[in-house]
Write a protein that holds these residues in place. Structure first.
Motif, PDB file in Angstrom:
ATOM      1  N   ALA A 101       0.823  -1.209   0.000  1.00 31.38           N
ATOM      2  CA  ALA A 101       0.000   0.000   0.000  1.00 31.38           C
ATOM      3  C   ALA A 101       0.857   1.258   0.000  1.00 31.38           C
ATOM      4  O   ALA A 101       0.523   2.256  -0.662  1.00 31.38           O
ATOM      5  CB  ALA A 101      -0.931  -0.007   1.216  1.00 31.38           C
ATOM      6  N   ALA A 102       1.974   1.230   0.729  1.00 34.06           N
ATOM      7  CA  ALA A 102       2.877   2.380   0.753  1.00 34.06           C
ATOM      8  C   ALA A 102       3.500   2.614  -0.621  1.00 34.06           C
ATOM      9  O   ALA A 102       3.619   3.759  -1.080  1.00 34.06           O
ATOM     10  CB  ALA A 102       3.968   2.167   1.802  1.00 34.06           C
ATOM     11  N   MET A 103       3.897   1.538  -1.275  1.00 36.58           N
ATOM     12  CA  MET A 103       4.469   1.667  -2.618  1.00 36.58           C
ATOM     13  C   MET A 103       3.423   2.232  -3.585  1.00 36.58           C
ATOM     14  O   MET A 103       3.728   3.110  -4.409  1.00 36.58           O
ATOM     15  CB  MET A 103       4.979   0.309  -3.094  1.00 36.58           C
ATOM     16  N   GLN A 104       2.196   1.752  -3.485  1.00 41.89           N
ATOM     17  CA  GLN A 104       1.136   2.250  -4.358  1.00 41.89           C
ATOM     18  C   GLN A 104       0.869   3.734  -4.119  1.00 41.89           C
ATOM     19  O   GLN A 104       0.669   4.502  -5.064  1.00 41.89           O
ATOM     20  CB  GLN A 104      -0.145   1.445  -4.124  1.00 41.89           C
ATOM     21  N   ARG A 105       0.878   4.129  -2.845  1.00 41.78           N
ATOM     22  CA  ARG A 105       0.627   5.535  -2.521  1.00 41.78           C
ATOM     23  C   ARG A 105       1.680   6.447  -3.135  1.00 41.78           C
ATOM     24  O   ARG A 105       1.359   7.481  -3.727  1.00 41.78           O
ATOM     25  CB  ARG A 105       0.581   5.708  -1.005  1.00 41.78           C
ATOM     26  N   LEU A 106       2.938   6.076  -2.995  1.00 37.14           N
ATOM     27  CA  LEU A 106       3.991   6.918  -3.567  1.00 37.14           C
ATOM     28  C   LEU A 106       3.935   6.900  -5.091  1.00 37.14           C
ATOM     29  O   LEU A 106       4.091   7.945  -5.748  1.00 37.14           O
ATOM     30  CB  LEU A 106       5.371   6.436  -3.096  1.00 37.14           C
ATOM     31  N   TRP A 107       3.739   5.722  -5.665  1.00 34.90           N
ATOM     32  CA  TRP A 107       3.736   5.591  -7.129  1.00 34.90           C
ATOM     33  C   TRP A 107       2.627   6.437  -7.756  1.00 34.90           C
ATOM     34  O   TRP A 107       2.835   7.070  -8.800  1.00 34.90           O
ATOM     35  CB  TRP A 107       3.551   4.136  -7.499  1.00 34.90           C
ATOM     36  N   ASP A 108       1.483   6.478  -7.113  1.00 37.29           N
ATOM     37  CA  ASP A 108       0.323   7.169  -7.672  1.00 37.29           C
ATOM     38  C   ASP A 108       0.294   8.660  -7.352  1.00 37.29           C
ATOM     39  O   ASP A 108      -0.590   9.382  -7.842  1.00 37.29           O
ATOM     40  CB  ASP A 108      -0.974   6.528  -7.159  1.00 37.29           C
ATOM     41  N   ASN A 109       1.250   9.130  -6.541  1.00 42.41           N
ATOM     42  CA  ASN A 109       1.265  10.540  -6.140  1.00 42.41           C
ATOM     43  C   ASN A 109       2.656  11.142  -6.332  1.00 42.41           C
ATOM     44  O   ASN A 109       3.400  11.357  -5.362  1.00 42.41           O
ATOM     45  CB  ASN A 109       0.841  10.673  -4.678  1.00 42.41           C
ATOM     46  N   PRO A 110       3.014  11.431  -7.569  1.00 39.92           N
ATOM     47  CA  PRO A 110       4.361  11.953  -7.843  1.00 39.92           C
ATOM     48  C   PRO A 110       4.690  13.245  -7.096  1.00 39.92           C
ATOM     49  O   PRO A 110       5.830  13.431  -6.666  1.00 39.92           O
ATOM     50  CB  PRO A 110       4.354  12.167  -9.358  1.00 39.92           C
ATOM     51  N   GLU A 111       3.717  14.130  -6.930  1.00 35.94           N
ATOM     52  CA  GLU A 111       4.000  15.378  -6.228  1.00 35.94           C
ATOM     53  C   GLU A 111       4.281  15.124  -4.755  1.00 35.94           C
ATOM     54  O   GLU A 111       5.184  15.734  -4.169  1.00 35.94           O
ATOM     55  CB  GLU A 111       2.823  16.351  -6.386  1.00 35.94           C
ATOM     56  N   LEU A 112       3.526  14.214  -4.140  1.00 36.95           N
ATOM     57  CA  LEU A 112       3.794  13.831  -2.756  1.00 36.95           C
ATOM     58  C   LEU A 112       5.192  13.234  -2.635  1.00 36.95           C
ATOM     59  O   LEU A 112       5.943  13.564  -1.709  1.00 36.95           O
ATOM     60  CB  LEU A 112       2.750  12.824  -2.281  1.00 36.95           C
TER      61      LEU A 112
END
Length: 381
Positions: A324-335
């Motif tokens: 889930a952490a990997m997905q969150r970062l991958w899907d939010n480049p600005e974050l």
């Protein structure tokens, strides 16, 4: 000021996390006028002393290795001789044979122990070793922990709080090679423009089996740089899981490692046991401005990576949380970009080699006069 470092291995035999700390410490304090010597063990035949980045490296034969405990009878005499020429002897823990060598060599100089990690795995042997360990830690003049997190969570260090201080590890980015455009282009073509990166020795406590489980069902490229004792086991696991997105590159030189750090989207650092006391590779990620994913294990990894600020911290041994952490970062480049920027700022504030060197020099200068003054005070009494 002459400082002797004693540890079981060093460049060119290996360059793991502790070796990198010793290297950065020698280079950093060397710039401040300290003359550093490193004494280590080696399996090589030719063991002539040599100069490395401004400090001297002496190696003695490695006679045997039992449960990761390197043994060298020749090191006892070498330690005794070289300690006589030093103002401070700097030990790097854990290494049980080192404790024994300290007493057999009758070292009587100001002494510092950098406490890199508790011993976690060999519990039965640890019970036998405990009396020697505590005698050694009682005998030294100062103990250094690498993070307030580790000092707070180590039951061993809790017994020595009166002489334990915190000096965080530090890195000097100028000691890392500048990646050439051709090398960057080569790796970009091979692994793609966007990928998660792990760098480190492939050991049991690195949590890479958890990373592979998290990778199942994802199509994000995950690049693993490093070799080690569980490399084949991990490759077999990846084959069983039919992972096409995981790339094992083996051990690479610094130039290639820096190129991949530069290109990477984020650092995945799934170490799940306290044997991972700090995480130099994680700190390298922060130095290169990368967002990080790590686990909460009560050590310095969560001192480097602040959850929600410089990256994401997940529970250990939890592949679903890691995924889930990997997905969150991958899907939010600005974050991811903002977290990487804050990681770099935190590195610049807390984790430079210059800051580490100045703090250790202050400790050296504090200890040396104390030990020299003690015989004089007794004589005057």
């Amino acid at each position: 000021m002459r400082v002797l470092h004693f540890y079981k291995t060093y460049y060119p035999d290996s360059m793991g996390g502790i070796e990198q700390v010793i290297r950065q410490l020698c280079v950093g304090t060397g710039r401040l006028g300290v003359s550093n010597t490193v004494l280590s063990l080696s399996r090589h035949d030719k063991l002539t002393p040599f100069e490395f980045e401004g400090h001297t490296v002496h190696r003695v034969p490695l006679n045997a290795e039992i449960a990761s405990n390197a043994i060298s009878l020749q090191s006892i005499g070498a330690l005794a001789r070289m300690a006589q020429e030093a103002d401070v002897v700097h030990y790097h823990f854990p290494w049980p044979f080192m404790d024994l060598a300290h007493f057999m060599a009758r070292v009587n100089k100001p002494s510092v122990v950098t406490y890199h990690s508790d011993i976690v795995r060999q519990r039965n042997l640890l019970r036998l070793y405990a009396p020697l360990k505590h005698r050694f830690l009682r005998s030294v003049d100062a103990i250094v922990a690498a993070s307030p997190n580790y000092l707070a969570s180590s039951p061993v260090l809790d017994r020595y709080r009166d002489k334990t201080s915190v000096i965080t590890y530090g890195l000097d980015k100028t000691t890392y090679p500048q990646p050439e455009p051709d090398r960057l282009a080569h790796w970009r073509a091979r692994v793609g423009p966007k990928f998660f990166l792990f760098v480190g020795v492939l050991r049991y406590y690195k949590g890479l089996h958890i990373l592979l489980e998290a990778a199942a069902g994802l199509d994000y490229p995950i690049v693993i740089v490093g070799a080690g004792p569980i490399e084949q086991e991990l490759k077999q696991q990846a084959a069983r899981l039919k992972l096409k997105n995981v790339i094992f590159l083996g051990a690479l030189d610094d130039a290639d490692k820096v190129a991949l750090l530069t290109l990477s989207y984020a650092l995945a650092f799934p170490s799940h046991l306290r044997s991972e006391a700090f995480g130099i590779s994680l700190l390298e990620g922060a130095m290169y401005g990368k967002p990080m994913i790590s686990c909460e294990i009560g050590t310095g990894t969560t001192y480097i990576n602040i959850d929600g600020d410089t990256g994401i911290v997940v529970p250990p041994s939890d592949p679903l949380a890691l995924r889930a952490a990997m997905q969150r970062l991958w899907d939010n480049p600005e974050l991811a970009r903002q977290m990487g920027r804050r990681a770099e700022l935190r590195y610049q504030e807390l984790f430079t080699s210059e800051k580490m060197a100045m703090n250790y020099l202050s400790l050296y200068e504090e200890l040396a006069p104390q030990r020299l003054a003690a015989p004089l005070a007794r004589a005057q009494a």
